[in-house]
Design an enzyme around this catalytic site. Structure first.
Site, PDB file in Angstrom:
ATOM      1  N   VAL A   1     -23.484  24.652  34.730  1.00  0.00           N
ATOM      2  CA  VAL A   1     -22.568  25.771  34.938  1.00  0.00           C
ATOM      3  C   VAL A   1     -23.260  26.826  35.785  1.00  0.00           C
ATOM      4  O   VAL A   1     -24.407  27.195  35.520  1.00  0.00           O
ATOM      5  CB  VAL A   1     -22.159  26.405  33.581  1.00  0.00           C
ATOM      6  CG1 VAL A   1     -21.319  27.661  33.794  1.00  0.00           C
ATOM      7  CG2 VAL A   1     -21.398  25.401  32.730  1.00  0.00           C
ATOM      8  N   CYS A   2     -22.556  27.297  36.823  1.00  0.00           N
ATOM      9  CA  CYS A   2     -23.064  28.438  37.590  1.00  0.00           C
ATOM     10  C   CYS A   2     -21.901  29.350  37.914  1.00  0.00           C
ATOM     11  O   CYS A   2     -20.771  29.098  37.481  1.00  0.00           O
ATOM     12  CB  CYS A   2     -23.819  27.987  38.843  1.00  0.00           C
ATOM     13  SG  CYS A   2     -22.792  27.299  40.128  1.00  0.00           S
ATOM     14  N   ALA A   3     -22.148  30.389  38.659  1.00  0.00           N
ATOM     15  CA  ALA A   3     -21.113  31.389  38.924  1.00  0.00           C
ATOM     16  C   ALA A   3     -19.845  30.763  39.503  1.00  0.00           C
ATOM     17  O   ALA A   3     -18.751  30.992  38.999  1.00  0.00           O
ATOM     18  CB  ALA A   3     -21.658  32.476  39.835  1.00  0.00           C
TER      19      ALA A   3
END
Length: 104
Positions: free
Chosen positions: A9-11
């Site tokens: 998960v990232c921005a």
């Protein structure tokens, strides 16, 4: 060995896409049956429901989400090692994920 699912998960789900590819390459070399994918932080709940990950790995830029996710999900939630992330070391991140899944 059952197939393991690793969720990054990232921005926006973009910066981890390259890392996902490197992890898939490392898994292929080792002949491992894993499902690895990246998603945006805003899509996390939906993806957890649809993909049933064994582990959730956060990009360093969204490490602030770790506490909330740890309370919410019954599987390991970790922040990806900054150096491994910066150098896109798919092998190291994959090894870390698999060790955490096996030792949960």
């Amino acid at each position: 060995m059952t197939k393991k699912t690793i969720m990054l998960v990232c921005a926006a789900g973009m910066s981890t896409s390259l890392l996902v590819q490197k992890m898939k390459n490392a898994a292929q070399k080792e002949n491992l049956d894993v499902n690895i994918f990246a998603t945006a932080a805003s899509e996390t709940d939906k993806k957890v429901t649809s993909e049933n990950p064994d582990i959730l790995m956060l990009g360093p830029q969204v490490r602030y989400l770790e506490g909330g996710f740890k309370k919410k999900y019954p599987f390991p939630v970790v922040v990806i090692d900054m150096r491994a992330y910066g150098t896109m070391d798919g092998e190291k991140v994959l090894t870390t994920a698999l060790n955490l899944i096996d030792n949960k």
